[in-house]
Write an enzyme that holds these catalytic residues in place. Sequence first.
Site, PDB file in Angstrom:
ATOM      1  N   LYS A 294       0.835  -1.194   0.000  1.00 43.36           N
ATOM      2  CA  LYS A 294       0.000   0.000   0.000  1.00 43.36           C
ATOM      3  C   LYS A 294       0.878   1.255   0.000  1.00 43.36           C
ATOM      4  O   LYS A 294       0.682   2.166  -0.777  1.00 43.36           O
ATOM      5  CB  LYS A 294      -0.914  -0.038   1.228  1.00 43.36           C
ATOM      6  CG  LYS A 294      -1.828   1.137   1.359  1.00 43.36           C
ATOM      7  CD  LYS A 294      -2.824   0.940   2.490  1.00 43.36           C
ATOM      8  CE  LYS A 294      -3.548   2.250   2.770  1.00 43.36           C
ATOM      9  NZ  LYS A 294      -4.550   2.131   3.810  1.00 43.36           N
TER      10      LYS A 294
ATOM     11  N   GLU B 279      10.539  -4.531   4.609  1.00 44.27           N
ATOM     12  CA  GLU B 279      10.639  -5.937   4.192  1.00 44.27           C
ATOM     13  C   GLU B 279      10.338  -6.084   2.709  1.00 44.27           C
ATOM     14  O   GLU B 279      11.084  -6.723   1.956  1.00 44.27           O
ATOM     15  CB  GLU B 279       9.637  -6.808   4.974  1.00 44.27           C
ATOM     16  CG  GLU B 279       9.913  -6.923   6.456  1.00 44.27           C
ATOM     17  CD  GLU B 279       9.193  -5.866   7.283  1.00 44.27           C
ATOM     18  OE1 GLU B 279       8.952  -4.757   6.758  1.00 44.27           O
ATOM     19  OE2 GLU B 279       8.880  -6.156   8.448  1.00 44.27           O
TER      20      GLU B 279
ATOM     21  N   GLY C 153      -4.966  -1.988   4.977  1.00 44.91           N
ATOM     22  CA  GLY C 153      -4.093  -3.097   4.559  1.00 44.91           C
ATOM     23  C   GLY C 153      -4.732  -4.462   4.791  1.00 44.91           C
ATOM     24  O   GLY C 153      -4.788  -5.305   3.890  1.00 44.91           O
ATOM     25  N   ARG C 154      -5.271  -4.680   5.986  1.00 44.07           N
ATOM     26  CA  ARG C 154      -5.815  -6.014   6.313  1.00 44.07           C
ATOM     27  C   ARG C 154      -7.203  -6.231   5.724  1.00 44.07           C
ATOM     28  O   ARG C 154      -7.806  -7.278   5.935  1.00 44.07           O
ATOM     29  CB  ARG C 154      -5.803  -6.225   7.820  1.00 44.07           C
ATOM     30  CG  ARG C 154      -6.479  -5.123   8.609  1.00 44.07           C
ATOM     31  CD  ARG C 154      -6.083  -5.146  10.071  1.00 44.07           C
ATOM     32  NE  ARG C 154      -6.574  -3.974  10.790  1.00 44.07           N
ATOM     33  CZ  ARG C 154      -5.960  -2.801  10.847  1.00 44.07           C
ATOM     34  NH1 ARG C 154      -4.814  -2.633  10.208  1.00 44.07           N
ATOM     35  NH2 ARG C 154      -6.460  -1.797  11.524  1.00 44.07           N
TER      36      ARG C 154
ATOM     37  N   GLU D  83      -4.749  -6.703  14.654  1.00 41.20           N
ATOM     38  CA  GLU D  83      -4.298  -5.381  14.234  1.00 41.20           C
ATOM     39  C   GLU D  83      -5.480  -4.398  14.301  1.00 41.20           C
ATOM     40  O   GLU D  83      -5.293  -3.208  14.542  1.00 41.20           O
ATOM     41  CB  GLU D  83      -3.698  -5.435  12.823  1.00 41.20           C
ATOM     42  CG  GLU D  83      -2.733  -4.297  12.534  1.00 41.20           C
ATOM     43  CD  GLU D  83      -1.874  -4.535  11.308  1.00 41.20           C
ATOM     44  OE1 GLU D  83      -0.773  -5.102  11.432  1.00 41.20           O
ATOM     45  OE2 GLU D  83      -2.303  -4.157  10.203  1.00 41.20           O
TER      46      GLU D  83
ATOM     47  N   HIS E 248      -4.349 -33.253  18.062  1.00 42.06           N
ATOM     48  CA  HIS E 248      -3.241 -34.041  18.625  1.00 42.06           C
ATOM     49  C   HIS E 248      -2.133 -33.136  19.135  1.00 42.06           C
ATOM     50  O   HIS E 248      -0.999 -33.578  19.313  1.00 42.06           O
ATOM     51  CB  HIS E 248      -2.719 -35.013  17.570  1.00 42.06           C
ATOM     52  CG  HIS E 248      -3.789 -35.971  17.133  1.00 42.06           C
ATOM     53  ND1 HIS E 248      -4.048 -37.153  17.783  1.00 42.06           N
ATOM     54  CD2 HIS E 248      -4.724 -35.874  16.161  1.00 42.06           C
ATOM     55  CE1 HIS E 248      -5.075 -37.761  17.210  1.00 42.06           C
ATOM     56  NE2 HIS E 248      -5.508 -36.998  16.217  1.00 42.06           N
TER      57      HIS E 248
ATOM     58  N   LYS F  84       8.863  -0.406  13.747  1.00 40.44           N
ATOM     59  CA  LYS F  84       9.391  -0.079  12.410  1.00 40.44           C
ATOM     60  C   LYS F  84      10.440   1.018  12.521  1.00 40.44           C
ATOM     61  O   LYS F  84      11.520   0.935  11.943  1.00 40.44           O
ATOM     62  CB  LYS F  84       8.261   0.428  11.504  1.00 40.44           C
ATOM     63  CG  LYS F  84       7.368  -0.638  10.928  1.00 40.44           C
ATOM     64  CD  LYS F  84       6.451   0.017   9.887  1.00 40.44           C
ATOM     65  CE  LYS F  84       5.324  -0.899   9.475  1.00 40.44           C
ATOM     66  NZ  LYS F  84       4.340  -0.258   8.602  1.00 40.44           N
TER      67      LYS F  84
END
Length: 551
Positions: free
Chosen positions: A208, A214, A269-270, A355, A386, A514
């Site tokens: 965005k 990253e 973003g999400r 978030e 399990h 950040k």
Amino acid sequence: MTDHPKGSTEAWEALRAHQRQLENVRVADLFEGDDKRFERFSMQAGELFVDLSKNRITQETVKLLLALAEARGLAARRRAMFEGQRINTTEDRAVLHVALRNRSNTPILVNGKDVMPDVNAVLAQMERFAGAVRRGEWRGHTGERITDVVNIGIGGSHLGPQMVVTALKPYTTAALTTHFVSNVDGAAISEVLAGLRPESTLFVVSSKTFTTQETMTNAHTARRWLVERLKSDKAVARHFVAVSTNLAKVAEFGIERQNVFAFWDWVGGRYSLWSAIGLSIVLAVGYERFVELLEGAHELDRHFQDADPNRNAPLLMGLLGVWYGNFFGAESSAVLPYDESLRYLPSYLQQAFMESNGKDVDLAGERVAWQTGAIIWGSPGTDGQHAYYQLLHQGTKLIPADFIAPARPFHALTEHHDILLANFLAQTEALMLGRTRAQTRAMLEEQGAPADRLELLSAAKSFPGNRPTTSILMPQLTPHALGNLIALYEHAIFTQGVVWDIDSFDQMGVELGKELATNLLGEVRAGASAPGTHDASTAGLLAHLGQLRGR
Ligand code: F6P
């Protein structure tokens, strides 16, 4: 300062008193006393069948939770979102992922301008581009057909596309393989690039902001890899496209304007997989399937707006999160898909919920004195059974869990699916019923357990039960049903944010880390920090790393 959100005193107190009444009531007994309980608390939302009846609720609970939603102005806030008002108050933005899937195409205004023509134009651009790549018309620099797509992004620019492409694997074409790189750990991109040929690889750089460390680091590494091997900067134009709101930064990176897919600041973003961030989904499954995904979400948007509150699945699911988090002290909630292809759904929802609702100040900037967002975790059944289900069944914590399954799989191994569904039902039933000490003791006696071990074993082998679960079934995991499912959760998140009086659409908490990482980079390279710039632990670790790395 009150211990509950503004305007909700009466509703909050009523729920508190009601919780005390219900604390020792067993859901199993509620079923005994009400032969309509299943019908009463299960509902259809699009293709989803949502069963809330195994939750610790009565009709009174629902009434009081709906009164809380009303006291908090849920309906007005929901209208404000759909109308494009700036409900993301800290960032002063509209929140319009619903416009991205507004298949009715009714105008939605932001600052007086209808956003639908822009939404439709980008969709058309995605359709054209993805169609050309999938048909083999879009060729690489050397004239080869594209066989591999690498989505480079992180957070919302990664988790949604990765989750959807994995979930819709049966709809993908064998001619095109999708890969995902998110982590800045060089191992991630090295592993992906090692299996690829630059001539036939297309990189979709999804960000965005187009400034995320990253993503930019991975994108530059990919660019170098490509240019070194194809020996030309010109190759970038045929092998890189970008998805972003920041067109200036994309141009700086060297991606041509016609290869940029835009979206807008009113897409969080999400919440962005419905936007051009979904380009790798379109490349993987085709435009028609992507439209079906949008249609599924749109259907749930309508449901959230129009359904009777008593049968409004996202509204009630959101309120159940409040019920357990604020009145039963539950701290986490599990997402348990009984479908291997939904293996990334828990991490996707982790970002979506945590978030969005991991906030400690209200809309007026006051510190909240009530619990907000739950910790979301999970993984597909039956594997989890399990691993950690032991704690769900007999641990000391209350963990509400959502069980999700399609009735029909895409594979032909019916026997496997029968076993999978039997486990789904067995777990939800066992979590609710449990097994009392007396029942366990009787069972052990019948099995001939030694008398001197009866007490110990009947304690260890009894289950408290009364552990709440929600079951979500769908006919098959189609793009449409998946659209239903994702939007169901988005609106549950929204509902909780409104009740808690927080901004579910900013993410300030990610910023500090950040900033510090950017500042620390030079010191990590140097292997030392200037005296007095860090706490003793951080300075000590930096120095130790410097020694280990010979800096
Ligand atoms: O993790 C914080 C965050 O801002 C997320 O909200 C977002 O999805 C992610 O980073 C990626 O951001 P961008 O798309 O700008 O690269």
